[in-house]
Design a protein around this motif. Structure first.
Motif, PDB file in Angstrom:
ATOM      1  N   GLY A   1      -0.298  -3.199   5.683  1.00 32.40           N
ATOM      2  CA  GLY A   1      -1.109  -2.323   3.589  1.00 32.40           C
ATOM      3  C   GLY A   1      -0.474  -3.043   2.862  1.00 32.40           C
ATOM      4  O   GLY A   1       0.518  -2.922   2.297  1.00 32.40           O
TER       5      GLY A   1
ATOM      6  N   ASP B   1       1.456  -1.219  -0.204  1.00 35.08           N
ATOM      7  CA  ASP B   1      -0.183  -0.254  -0.219  1.00 35.08           C
ATOM      8  C   ASP B   1       1.636   0.978  -0.368  1.00 35.08           C
ATOM      9  O   ASP B   1       1.846   1.338   0.705  1.00 35.08           O
ATOM     10  CB  ASP B   1      -0.958   0.117   1.284  1.00 35.08           C
ATOM     11  CG  ASP B   1      -1.493   0.868   1.261  1.00 35.08           C
ATOM     12  OD1 ASP B   1      -1.517   2.205   0.612  1.00 35.08           O
ATOM     13  OD2 ASP B   1      -2.671   1.305   1.766  1.00 35.08           O
TER      14      ASP B   1
ATOM     15  N   ALA C   1       0.039   4.223   0.411  1.00 39.74           N
ATOM     16  CA  ALA C   1      -0.270   5.964   0.832  1.00 39.74           C
ATOM     17  C   ALA C   1       0.594   5.767   1.987  1.00 39.74           C
ATOM     18  O   ALA C   1      -0.191   6.229   2.292  1.00 39.74           O
ATOM     19  CB  ALA C   1      -2.575   5.045   0.515  1.00 39.74           C
ATOM     20  N   ILE C   2       0.906   4.876   2.995  1.00 32.53           N
ATOM     21  CA  ILE C   2       1.096   4.850   3.721  1.00 32.53           C
ATOM     22  C   ILE C   2       2.868   5.513   3.940  1.00 32.53           C
ATOM     23  O   ILE C   2       3.458   5.426   3.016  1.00 32.53           O
ATOM     24  CB  ILE C   2       1.000   3.339   4.492  1.00 32.53           C
ATOM     25  CG1 ILE C   2       0.412   2.560   4.417  1.00 32.53           C
ATOM     26  CG2 ILE C   2       2.249   3.101   5.565  1.00 32.53           C
ATOM     27  CD1 ILE C   2       0.184   1.176   5.037  1.00 32.53           C
ATOM     28  N   LYS C   3       2.430   6.546   4.669  1.00 28.88           N
ATOM     29  CA  LYS C   3       3.154   7.830   4.630  1.00 28.88           C
ATOM     30  C   LYS C   3       4.149   7.430   6.207  1.00 28.88           C
ATOM     31  O   LYS C   3       5.786   7.630   6.495  1.00 28.88           O
ATOM     32  CB  LYS C   3       2.973   9.114   5.034  1.00 28.88           C
ATOM     33  CG  LYS C   3       2.108   9.520   3.520  1.00 28.88           C
ATOM     34  CD  LYS C   3       1.551  11.204   3.338  1.00 28.88           C
ATOM     35  CE  LYS C   3       0.594  10.940   4.548  1.00 28.88           C
ATOM     36  NZ  LYS C   3       0.234  12.571   5.147  1.00 28.88           N
TER      37      LYS C   3
ATOM     38  N   ASP D   1      -4.059   6.424  -3.066  1.00 29.11           N
ATOM     39  CA  ASP D   1      -4.545   5.955  -2.058  1.00 29.11           C
ATOM     40  C   ASP D   1      -5.755   4.687  -2.954  1.00 29.11           C
ATOM     41  O   ASP D   1      -6.254   5.940  -3.393  1.00 29.11           O
ATOM     42  CB  ASP D   1      -5.748   6.829  -1.172  1.00 29.11           C
ATOM     43  CG  ASP D   1      -6.084   5.982   0.164  1.00 29.11           C
ATOM     44  OD1 ASP D   1      -6.504   4.687  -0.194  1.00 29.11           O
ATOM     45  OD2 ASP D   1      -6.519   6.356   1.375  1.00 29.11           O
TER      46      ASP D   1
ATOM     47  N   ARG E   1      -2.407   8.682   5.396  1.00 30.63           N
ATOM     48  CA  ARG E   1      -2.602   8.057   3.825  1.00 30.63           C
ATOM     49  C   ARG E   1      -2.201   9.355   3.388  1.00 30.63           C
ATOM     50  O   ARG E   1      -2.973  10.400   3.543  1.00 30.63           O
ATOM     51  CB  ARG E   1      -3.303   7.166   3.864  1.00 30.63           C
ATOM     52  CG  ARG E   1      -3.861   6.087   4.796  1.00 30.63           C
ATOM     53  CD  ARG E   1      -5.196   5.205   4.570  1.00 30.63           C
ATOM     54  NE  ARG E   1      -5.174   4.023   2.996  1.00 30.63           N
ATOM     55  CZ  ARG E   1      -4.095   3.626   2.955  1.00 30.63           C
ATOM     56  NH1 ARG E   1      -3.503   2.886   4.122  1.00 30.63           N
ATOM     57  NH2 ARG E   1      -4.204   3.199   1.281  1.00 30.63           N
TER      58      ARG E   1
END
Length: 380
Positions: free
Chosen positions: A247, A173, A175-177, A190, A185
């Motif tokens: 994620g 994933d 979008a995981i910062k 995302d 996110r």
């Protein structure tokens, strides 16, 4: 009716403490389920294997035996727990299985890598024929160039993806910062933000795939820094640490069926995609620093199926299901196209999902194909 027996295969030394169970370590055994034909004496054995799944009850064992081929569902030392898995040790384990069956009198041995086993059997045969790997990506044993890895006579990749690091990166994933805050996110990356899709645009997918690779590399950079820190702060006493990856089931193909269209339903092997992306049961949430480099790092893992299939000389069969929502047709084609010789076959199984769920007829048809392929290449 076929007969079944439990095989106790010697477990080779792995060099590090990577199995938590003292009973398992002290037993020194790898376990396999051997199914023999009801009549006659089979001279061919098919080993069905995966890096960590329990294949003692694999769906193809009895059907293959009923068709006159001895079938062996083999487990590695990492049975049902890949949190500290070292791919190179899986290669050693598989080598012990091959030697065990050779010593038992089998003249021809075939490796069937199912699902995540595709990358493993490709790596095994590559290193059995032309060994090149002298250490794990962390610089640890084993040295596969010095290992006893008997070559086999054929390779089957069944419902397989090209390798754990490859498919894992396609599922990460992006979008995981912050690795510790999975719900903070980047909305622009995302896949679960309806403003992005589905359906997803080519522009979004291009950014998304690039960001997945970068997240994998970001984790790898952190892993290498942690290894150095752990060693320096403990005087070398601590050489590995566990960590969590959030994620890991965020492939847009799970929800957008216009991406690589097929007969598959939406969703994952673990259910609806959003929840599967976060629940612990899904792929690679729990790992260690050294295991990350060996099995999940896109730039470091040795388990790249297409790359290693380019180095093998034996016949290769790649079978895939047209309704599989995990190992896609592009995965099968990558394996098939990786083979560097003409004795290769790509075999689609119409309507089959990843496990042939509720379709014993499809299992039978698949096993018929395996036996026909063995006969075609004089392997039975």
């Amino acid at each position: 009716m076929s007969s079944q027996e439990l095989l106790a295969i010697p477990m080779p030394a792995g060099g590090r403490m990577d199995i938590y169970s003292g009973v398992a370590r002290l037993s020194g055994k790898l376990w396999a389920s051997c199914h023999r034909p009801p009549t006659g004496q089979s001279k061919t054995a098919v080993i069905i294997v995966h890096p960590s799944s329990n294949f003692l009850g694999h769906y193809a064992l009895a059907p293959l035996a009923e068709r006159g081929v001895t079938a062996v569902g083999m487990n590695t030392r990492y049975l049902a727990n890949d949190s500290a898995l070292i791919v190179e040790n899986c290669v050693l384990d598989l080598g012990e299985g091959v030697k065990y069956l050779r010593e038992a009198g089998f003249e021809r041995i075939i490796l069937m890598g199912n699902s995540g086993g595709g990358g493993l059997v490709s790596l095994y045969q590559s290193q059995a024929e032309n060994p090149t790997i002298t250490s794990t990506p962390a610089g640890d044993p084993p040295d596969l160039t010095a290992a006893d890895l008997p070559p086999v006579d054929g390779i089957i990749c069944a419902m397989a993806h090209p390798g754990r690091a490859i498919v894992y990166t396609q599922w990460l994933d992006p979008a995981i910062k912050d690795e510790t805050r999975p719900f903070e996110r980047d909305a622009s990356l995302d896949m679960f933000d309806i403003r992005n899709g589905p359906p997803y645009s080519e522009e979004f997918m291009s950014r998304y795939r690039a960001a997945q690779v970068e997240r994998n590399r970001r984790i790898t950079r952190w892993v290498r820094a942690q290894l150095e820190t752990a060693s320096s702060r403990t005087g070398g006493a601590v050489n590995d640490l566990p960590f969590v990856v959030h994620g890991t089931a965020a492939d847009p193909r799970f929800v957008d069926l216009t991406l690589e269209p097929s007969d598959r339903p939406p969703g994952t092997l673990w259910g609806e995609t959003y929840s599967a992306n976060f629940i612990p049961a899904t792929l690679g949430h729990l790992t260690s620093l050294r295991s990350w480099l060996s099995q999940w790092s896109i730039d470091d893992s040795n388990a790249n199926g297409p790359e290693h299939l380019s180095r093998v000389s034996v016949p290769v069969l790649v079978a895939y299901g047209t309704a599989d929502n995990t190992a896609f047709e592009s995965h099968a084609r990558a394996l098939y196209e990786g083979v560097g010789h003409a004795e290769r076959e790509l075999y689609p199984i119409a309507g089959a999902d990843h496990y042939f769920t509720g379709n014993p007829g499809m299992v039978a048809a698949f096993c018929d194909k395996v036996v026909a392929w063995l006969d075609e290449h004089d392997l039975r």
